[in-house]
Structures are given as C-alpha cells and as structure tokens.
Design an enzyme around this catalytic site. Structure first.
Site, PDB file in Angstrom:
ATOM      1  N   ASP A  13      30.295   9.344 -58.062  1.00  8.96           N
ATOM      2  CA  ASP A  13      28.992  10.008 -58.027  1.00  8.96           C
ATOM      3  C   ASP A  13      28.840  10.922 -59.240  1.00  8.96           C
ATOM      4  O   ASP A  13      29.060  12.134 -59.153  1.00  8.96           O
ATOM      5  CB  ASP A  13      28.846  10.841 -56.746  1.00  8.96           C
ATOM      6  CG  ASP A  13      28.879   9.998 -55.497  1.00  8.96           C
ATOM      7  OD1 ASP A  13      28.194   8.965 -55.466  1.00  8.96           O
ATOM      8  OD2 ASP A  13      29.581  10.371 -54.538  1.00  8.96           O
TER       9      ASP A  13
ATOM     10  N   ASP B 209      22.781   4.523 -45.706  1.00  8.40           N
ATOM     11  CA  ASP B 209      23.295   5.881 -45.555  1.00  8.40           C
ATOM     12  C   ASP B 209      23.055   6.313 -44.113  1.00  8.40           C
ATOM     13  O   ASP B 209      21.906   6.349 -43.650  1.00  8.40           O
ATOM     14  CB  ASP B 209      22.576   6.847 -46.499  1.00  8.40           C
ATOM     15  CG  ASP B 209      22.895   6.581 -47.956  1.00  8.40           C
ATOM     16  OD1 ASP B 209      23.874   5.864 -48.221  1.00  8.40           O
ATOM     17  OD2 ASP B 209      22.156   7.066 -48.831  1.00  8.40           O
TER      18      ASP B 209
END
Length: 582
Positions: free
Chosen positions: A437, A279
C-alpha cells in the site's frame, strides 16, 4: 536437511489412531523408504463406502475444503482417510496434495500412508492426484530436497526456470495440449484451467507413456498423466470453474451423461486475470458488508458518516463467479482483534463462499500473531492455517510483511520467524500474497531520497518530474521508511509468491491504474504482480496489461456499483488481442 516443527493442530485430518492430537509433529526432510509392497494388499471385496462415496486423503495442509465442496456439489459423500487401511479399501481415491513436497512426504511416510498409496496405485485402482498428488508419483522432487517420491513415474520434479522470463510461481489460467485419450479431459475442449505451482515435471522418453496432456510455460511440462484407472493433474480442477467440475465429474461419475455439451474454447496461452476484490468490514450496526474506499476512506460524506454499504460478501462473491471473475479476493478491513480464532467472521464467509464458488479465493487482513480477549495466543501460521482450512487458496499479508522486509534489509538475515517466511515454508510461496500500500511522494530530482524513484508520465501538483512510492501500514495511516521497490524485492526474497500492488493516490478515483508504479515493480521482480487501485473503465485494463508486466488486475467499486460488468472487461481485452478466460 532442513527440518520444521509444526503443532499437530495444523494437521487435524490425520488424527485418531495415527497420532495424538497434542503431540507435536516433527518434520524431517529425510529419504522415503518402502517395505516390499507385497505385504500390502488391496481388498476389492472389502471396499469401503458405496457408489456415492469418495475416499479423500487430506494430509492436513492447504485448502482441501474446495475439493470437498466440489465433490459434494456433484452429489457425492466423502470418507476421510484415517488409517492406511482406508486407502487400501477405497473404491476411488482423491489426493489433493497442496503445500510443500517435503512436508507432504514426511506426513505420508510417518503415518504409513506412502506405502499404502503405492500399493493402491500399483494395483490400478481408481486414483486422482491433484498438484502435489501428481508430483508424489515421480522419483523425487527438488522442493525441500531432493526428497524421494513414490517412484512410480520416471523423472524428477524441478522448479520452473525464471531466467527465461517466466514468472515463478506459475499462477493463472493456462491451456492443455491433450496427447492421448485421457477420459477425464474429454470436455476440456481448448478451455483454460487454473494452475498455481512453482515446481513441475518435464516430459521425457522414459515417462512418455504416462503423459495425457502437457502445458507450455516457458517450456513444456506435464499437466496430466493417465495409465489405466490412475489419473493425476498438475492444475486444480476444483478451482477451474465449470471446466474443472466436468473433469471431476468424469472421474467420479464416469457413466453420467452431460445434457449440455460444453462450447469449444479458443484458449491459446496463459490468460491475464481479472479479479474481483471485496473489502469486508462491519458497519455501525455490526453487520458484515462489502464496502469501498475513496483513497482508503470507506465512510459516506454525509451527516450520518455511515460505512459505505455495497452488498453482502457471500452473495457478491457468488455473483462475480457467475459473471466470469478469474479470482475473488476478500480483504478484511475490520480486524476482529478480540475474537477467538475459530469464531472469526471471515472464516464463515470463506466457508459459505467456497461451497459454490469454484475459482481461487484469497483472503487478507489480520494474518498476524494475535491474542484474543480470552488471553489465547495465536501465531500467524495458525491463523493462516485456519483460513486455508475454511476455503482460502491464498492469504494476503500487508503490514507484517513491511516490518519483516524492513528487518531483513537492515540485517541481511532471514530469521524464518516472520509470518511471510513461516507460511510460505509450510504451504509453499504460491499460497502467499504480499499486499503493498504505497503513497506517491513527489521529487524534483531522483537523488533527493535513498529509495528507487521513477520519472513520471504526468507531472506532480507542483510540476515535479519524479516520485518515489512510500509504503504504509495500518490501512494506509502510517508511512514507513521503505519504498515499494525495496519492499517488493525484499518480500520476494523472503518467500512471497505474488504481489498485490495498490496505490493510495489512485484508490477509488476511477482514472486508471498507476502505470509508473506497476511498471516499476513488475519489471523488478520475477513473481507475478497484480495491479490494483484506479480502474474505472475497460480501457484501463488493456492499458495496464499492454504497458506493464502485470499478470492480473483487480477492480472493486466499478463491479460493486455495476458500472462496468466483468464480461465487458473481458470482451474489451479480447478485442485488443489480450488473452483472457471466457
């Protein structure tokens, strides 16, 4: 036949005298016709370049940066094809075909390249085709068509059959069965190589003399051919680590000696993939760092509340490649909404990483239409194209895919205008990952909502036996009226080639993947599913591979903090008789 209009900026390599950069390129799925090849001659005495130069045919779609980097890594220079004459004069030619077959043949035919390629290969000049560079040698392909190929090898390239349980696209590290002396495969030695494709050619009596190796995925298919100086492979050597580099070295430097003999592998079948995820975002000082969230919160729980900094993106990616990661995935969680496209920081990260990392690279975040601070509008297709040219092999779409799926489920109409549809049409569905998600929503009964629910292995906080998984957008901040099951089915229809399945509840917890969720989705779709969120120890990987149909599993924090090395995960999986690439 279907046609597509693409701006010529998407195909920047074949520029100059071939066509105007500002002229739109109209792609028609038309038949390919050839003038008599005796009008073209290969002038060996006028071969361009010297012994350290390789001629590269880049028709402008997909990630060709990786093969460029591999060639340079091996110490050679590159001459780009600008005209058909450059093909005819090449001393050795590599065609790394990526994308969709119809678009490729349109470009080659419209620019006079198809005829030159045919003449070059018929004259037994040194040639290496990769992926579509293998397909174009056959009579035709069913992709975008049928569309005619060069017709040099008997056979039709067809789509894998998913009805026998195989997930399509075929993505991952698989094994070759070498059939004859192929020269360039001498050092493969039962090792895995990387495939990513939905279409394949099958062996037959008519093409048997060409086949140098096959691979099994449901049924056998042609993984490489060789006749004389002509070679082509279905897999991607530039993405196959040291094994792939050895194959390129054998073709480009046939007289070179390798000081270290490769170890004999024990590969038997398609491997489960272990993926390192990074990330990436800016910290409060404006520096790009790798971070990791706790249920998507990336800030330290301190007085300063600073962004959690776990390292530099390019350095960590290189380390994970050395450690044996099968893929590296970058997720841009900053946005960079005001940057001009060419200045996006993630592009530089990709360029630098791909110079020394020869496994697949995926990038996600920001793959959408946007307007920069100067008022310049960019389509999602332009954004994706720039990522591919900078070294990405796959792009990951999140929120945009949710909105597209919602609209599709509401209307039942594929508009062809969503980022998912546009990118998969041009680059192939194998290049498009959809990142889901979801957040768990507990139920006392499976009939409480109109979305697919599951019976839980572990009861909810108030004793609930069931849950549905609500999809979110904007980094998990906004819930949407669509479930993970419904989204997965819809994006497969719209052109996704792979699903990255996260779980907000498990993120950063280290208690294992959400097996209920992953089993639900991996059983529902016929494309590969990547399990994400929750890995805390090697046993979590064997659990998800044993109890679900996941094709790969992702970890981030345990790798960044050096709590669990990648090699430890693979050693554990081997002990559990789960195939992995070593």
């Amino acid at each position: 036949m279907e046609s597509a209009t693409l701006n010529s900026s998407q195909f920047t390599t074949l520029s100059g005298p071939l066509r105007s950069r500002n002229q739109p390129l109209r792609l028609h799925r038309s038949s390919i016709s050839f003038r008599s090849s005796n009008k073209l001659s290969v002038r060996a005495s006028a071969v361009g370049g010297n012994d350290s130069t390789v001629t590269l045919l880049d028709y402008g779609a997909g990630n060709v940066q990786s093969i460029r980097n591999a060639i340079r890594y091996l110490g050679l220079d590159i001459k780009d094809v600008q005209t058909p004459e450059d093909i005819l004069n090449a001393k050795r030619l590599i065609f790394p075909g990526v994308g969709a077959f119809g678009a490729m043949m349109d470009v080659l035919n419209n620019n006079g390249m198809a005829e030159a390629l045919r003449a070059y290969i018929e004259n037994d000049r040194p040639f290496l085709g990769i992926c579509l560079g293998l397909h174009l040698l056959f009579e035709s392909s069913e992709e975008n068509g049928p569309v005619k190929g060069l017709g040099l090898i008997p056979g039709v390239v067809g789509r894998f059959d998913s009805s026998n349980g195989c997930r399509v696209p075929h993505i991952g590290w698989n094994v070759l069965q070498v059939k004859k002396d192929s020269i360039i495969l001498d050092e493969v030695a039962n090792r895995h190589v990387y495939f990513v494709h939905s279409y394949r050619a099958v062996p037959s009596e008519e093409n048997e003399e060409w086949i140098s190796s096959t691979c099994n995925y449901g049924n056998g298919f042609i993984s490489s051919i060789r006749r004389g100086n002509v070679h082509a492979v279905q897999f991607h050597p530039e993405k196959s680590g040291d094994v792939g580099l050895s194959i390129l070295r054998k073709f480009l430097l046939p007289n070179s000696s390798v000081t270290k003999k490769p170890f004999e592998g024990k590969a038997k079948k398609l491997a489960k993939r272990v993926i390192a995820c990074l990330d990436v975002r800016t910290n409060d000082n404006g520096d790009l760092v790798v971070t990791k969230g706790d249920q998507y919160d990336v800030r330290e729980q301190t007085k300063e509340n600073e962004v959690r900094n776990l390292g530099k993106p390019v350095e960590l990616a290189g380390q994970y490649y050395s450690d044996g990661a099968d893929e590296v995935s970058f997720l841009n969680i900053t946005g960079f909404r005001d940057f001009p496209l060419g200045d996006l920081p993630m592009l530089q990260i990709l360029r630098c990483t791909s110079e020394n990392v020869f496994v697949p690279l995926t990038v996600g975040g920001g793959i959408r239409d946007f307007t920069d601070a100067n008022g310049r509008y960019y389509s999602s297709l332009e954004v994706a194209s720039e990522y591919f040219r900078s070294g990405a092999d796959k792009i990951s779409i999140g929120s945009d895919a949710v909105y597209a799926a919602e609209e599709y489920l509401k209307t039942g109409v594929k508009t062809g205008k969503s980022s998912l549809e546009q990118i998969s049409r041009v680059y192939g569905n194998q290049a498009v990952v959809v990142s889901i998600d979801p957040r768990r929503q507990y139920l006392t009964s499976p009939y409480e909502v109109g979305f697919k629910s599951v019976k839980l292995r572990n009861l909810g906080p108030n004793g609930e036996e069931y849950a549905w998984y609500q999809c979110t957008v904007n980094g998990g901040r906004e819930g949407r009226p669509i479930g993970a099951y419904e989204l997965a089915k819809a994006v497969e229809e719209l052109g996704a080639g792979e699903i990255l399945l996260n779980c907000i509840d498990c993120d950063g917890q280290g208690n294992g993947f959400d097996i209920d969720l992953i089993k639900l989705i991996s059983d529902a779709v016929s494309i590969p599913v990547i399990a994400s969120s929750g890995a805390g120890k090697p046993e979590h990987f064997s659990e998800v591979f044993s109890e679900t149909n996941a094709s790969a599993a992702v970890a981030a924090g345990i790798f960044h903090r050096k709590e669990v090395p990648i090699q430890s995960v693979k050693d554990h999986l081997l002990k559990k008789d789960i195939e992995v690439r070593m």
